[in-house]
Design a protein around this motif. Structure first.
Motif, PDB file in Angstrom:
ATOM      1  N   VAL A  83       0.901  -1.025  -0.196  1.00 21.51           N
ATOM      2  CA  VAL A  83       0.070  -0.174   0.073  1.00 21.51           C
ATOM      3  C   VAL A  83       0.783   1.438  -0.090  1.00 21.51           C
ATOM      4  CG1 VAL A  83      -1.563   1.127   1.302  1.00 21.51           C
ATOM      5  CG2 VAL A  83      -1.720  -1.208   1.331  1.00 21.51           C
ATOM      6  N   LEU A  84       0.366   2.212  -0.909  1.00 24.34           N
ATOM      7  CA  LEU A  84       1.325   3.515  -0.871  1.00 24.34           C
ATOM      8  C   LEU A  84       0.739   4.443   0.280  1.00 24.34           C
ATOM      9  CD1 LEU A  84       1.349   4.358  -4.856  1.00 24.34           C
ATOM     10  CD2 LEU A  84       3.099   3.141  -3.209  1.00 24.34           C
ATOM     11  N   THR A 112      -4.450   4.127   2.239  1.00 24.48           N
ATOM     12  CA  THR A 112      -5.716   3.443   1.976  1.00 24.48           C
ATOM     13  C   THR A 112      -6.195   3.339   0.444  1.00 24.48           C
ATOM     14  OG1 THR A 112      -7.502   4.797   2.355  1.00 24.48           O
ATOM     15  CG2 THR A 112      -6.567   3.486   4.112  1.00 24.48           C
ATOM     16  N   ARG A 113      -5.478   4.247  -0.421  1.00 26.32           N
ATOM     17  CA  ARG A 113      -6.016   4.627  -1.594  1.00 26.32           C
ATOM     18  C   ARG A 113      -5.422   3.563  -2.859  1.00 26.32           C
ATOM     19  NH1 ARG A 113      -4.908  10.105  -5.045  1.00 26.32           N
ATOM     20  NH2 ARG A 113      -6.583   9.836  -6.756  1.00 26.32           N
ATOM     21  N   THR A 114      -4.389   3.587  -2.652  1.00 24.56           N
ATOM     22  CA  THR A 114      -3.580   2.892  -3.877  1.00 24.56           C
ATOM     23  C   THR A 114      -2.649   1.765  -3.606  1.00 24.56           C
ATOM     24  OG1 THR A 114      -3.113   5.007  -4.736  1.00 24.56           O
ATOM     25  CG2 THR A 114      -1.997   3.352  -5.678  1.00 24.56           C
ATOM     26  N   LEU A 139      -3.430 -11.643  -6.041  1.00 24.21           N
ATOM     27  CA  LEU A 139      -2.968 -10.804  -5.330  1.00 24.21           C
ATOM     28  C   LEU A 139      -3.886  -9.534  -5.106  1.00 24.21           C
ATOM     29  CD1 LEU A 139      -0.450  -9.711  -3.621  1.00 24.21           C
ATOM     30  CD2 LEU A 139       0.358  -8.629  -5.816  1.00 24.21           C
ATOM     31  N   LEU A 140      -4.440  -9.386  -6.386  1.00 22.81           N
ATOM     32  CA  LEU A 140      -5.450  -7.880  -6.398  1.00 22.81           C
ATOM     33  C   LEU A 140      -6.882  -8.454  -5.758  1.00 22.81           C
ATOM     34  CD1 LEU A 140      -4.259  -6.041  -9.702  1.00 22.81           C
ATOM     35  CD2 LEU A 140      -3.578  -5.949  -7.429  1.00 22.81           C
ATOM     36  N   SER A 141      -7.157  -9.585  -5.840  1.00 17.30           N
ATOM     37  CA  SER A 141      -8.552  -9.998  -5.411  1.00 17.30           C
ATOM     38  C   SER A 141      -8.620  -9.581  -4.053  1.00 17.30           C
ATOM     39  CB  SER A 141      -9.016 -11.413  -5.761  1.00 17.30           C
ATOM     40  OG  SER A 141      -8.402 -12.329  -5.000  1.00 17.30           O
ATOM     41  N   SER A 142      -7.727  -9.761  -3.218  1.00 16.80           N
ATOM     42  CA  SER A 142      -7.876  -9.628  -1.689  1.00 16.80           C
ATOM     43  C   SER A 142      -7.661  -7.935  -1.492  1.00 16.80           C
ATOM     44  CB  SER A 142      -6.956 -10.314  -1.049  1.00 16.80           C
ATOM     45  OG  SER A 142      -5.543  -9.898  -1.199  1.00 16.80           O
ATOM     46  N   ARG A 143      -7.337  -7.242  -2.400  1.00 17.00           N
ATOM     47  CA  ARG A 143      -6.986  -5.768  -1.946  1.00 17.00           C
ATOM     48  C   ARG A 143      -8.271  -4.813  -1.568  1.00 17.00           C
ATOM     49  NH1 ARG A 143      -2.962  -6.272   0.103  1.00 17.00           N
ATOM     50  NH2 ARG A 143      -3.247  -4.042   0.804  1.00 17.00           N
ATOM     51  N   THR A 144      -8.281  -4.025  -0.574  1.00 13.08           N
ATOM     52  CA  THR A 144      -9.439  -3.212  -0.177  1.00 13.08           C
ATOM     53  C   THR A 144      -9.049  -1.713  -0.922  1.00 13.08           C
ATOM     54  OG1 THR A 144      -8.436  -2.635   1.755  1.00 13.08           O
ATOM     55  CG2 THR A 144      -9.951  -4.575   1.630  1.00 13.08           C
ATOM     56  N   GLU A 145      -7.975  -1.389  -1.566  1.00 11.62           N
ATOM     57  CA  GLU A 145      -7.593  -0.001  -1.937  1.00 11.62           C
ATOM     58  C   GLU A 145      -8.406   0.209  -3.174  1.00 11.62           C
ATOM     59  OE1 GLU A 145      -4.932  -1.784   0.403  1.00 11.62           O
ATOM     60  OE2 GLU A 145      -5.105  -2.436  -1.722  1.00 11.62           O
ATOM     61  N   ARG A 146      -8.836   1.511  -3.594  1.00 11.34           N
ATOM     62  CA  ARG A 146      -9.385   1.809  -4.467  1.00 11.34           C
ATOM     63  C   ARG A 146      -8.832   1.624  -6.062  1.00 11.34           C
ATOM     64  NH1 ARG A 146     -10.127   6.134  -1.003  1.00 11.34           N
ATOM     65  NH2 ARG A 146      -8.910   7.378  -2.322  1.00 11.34           N
ATOM     66  N   LEU A 191      -9.707  -0.661  -8.800  1.00  8.97           N
ATOM     67  CA  LEU A 191      -9.957  -1.903  -8.244  1.00  8.97           C
ATOM     68  C   LEU A 191     -11.466  -2.183  -7.561  1.00  8.97           C
ATOM     69  CD1 LEU A 191      -6.763  -2.483  -6.153  1.00  8.97           C
ATOM     70  CD2 LEU A 191      -7.389  -3.514  -8.273  1.00  8.97           C
ATOM     71  N   THR A 192     -11.930  -1.021  -7.483  1.00 15.07           N
ATOM     72  CA  THR A 192     -13.458  -0.818  -6.921  1.00 15.07           C
ATOM     73  C   THR A 192     -14.436  -0.354  -8.043  1.00 15.07           C
ATOM     74  OG1 THR A 192     -13.201   1.234  -5.902  1.00 15.07           O
ATOM     75  CG2 THR A 192     -12.688  -0.867  -4.523  1.00 15.07           C
TER      76      THR A 192
END
Length: 192
Positions: A83-84, A112-114, A139-146, A191-192
């Motif tokens: 996360v950045l 939380t953004r990227t 990897l990306l499917s579990s991410r909550t970032e936008r 992602l969202t």
């Protein structure tokens, strides 16, 4: 009879990734054979592992996530990112394609953004079997970032085509502050 390998996927955090350092280097050496052979200092295993150590540093643990794919007890590929955080070095030398883009707003990070997807690599003997896409998606499917971002060498056409097919779009260029780093294209994916 299905001859495709059955992969087992292992998720690691930064501490676990540091413990898997030998495996990480092995996968790198078996994935980037031509790049290493080119003699480009940026692609040397030593410089790559120096960057990996920085990515997984305990002092820098910012939502690091890694997945290693295994087949028949051997590592077959890996991917990771983080996360950045605010003031992320990722955006330090960013030059957007769109001259009207508000760069300050675009690169503003709040932790939380990227998600920065740093690496996807598949051992040469496993290429062409969909493993890179499977690693990417896991990897990306579990991410909550936008959104997610990644860097790619403009002449890496095989990777570039894959990223475009997976929904990534070029938004500009950057030159990371790593020794011998090339100018890289910056891609983005919602992602969202």
């Amino acid at each position: 009879m299905n001859s495709e390998p059955r992969y087992r996927f292992q998720r690691l955090d930064s501490a676990q990734a540091r413990q898997a350092r030998t495996t990480v280097e092995d996968v790198y050496r078996r994935s980037y054979i031509d790049a290493i052979a080119s003699g480009d200092p940026f692609d040397s295993p030593e410089q790559f592992m120096h960057r990996f150590d920085n990515y997984t540093s305990a002092a820098r643990d910012t939502g690091f996530s890694m997945i290693i794919a295994w087949v028949n007890g051997e590592p077959a590929g890996q991917t990771w990112g983080w996360v950045l955080e605010p003031n992320a070095a990722w955006w330090r030398n960013f030059q957007p394609d769109d001259a009207t883009l508000n760069v300050g707003a675009f690169t503003h990070e709040d932790g939380t953004r990227t998600f920065a997807l740093s690496e996807i690599m598949v051992c040469s003997e496993q290429t062409g079997r969909g493993l890179a896409r499977a690693l990417h998606d896991r990897l990306l499917s579990s991410r909550t970032e936008r959104r997610a971002t990644l860097l790619v060498e403009p002449d890496n056409l095989r990777a570039y085509r894959a990223y475009e097919n997976w929904g990534w779009v070029r938004v500009g260029v950057t030159k990371p502050n790593w020794p011998n780093a090339p100018v890289l294209d910056v891609l983005l994916r919602e992602l969202t």
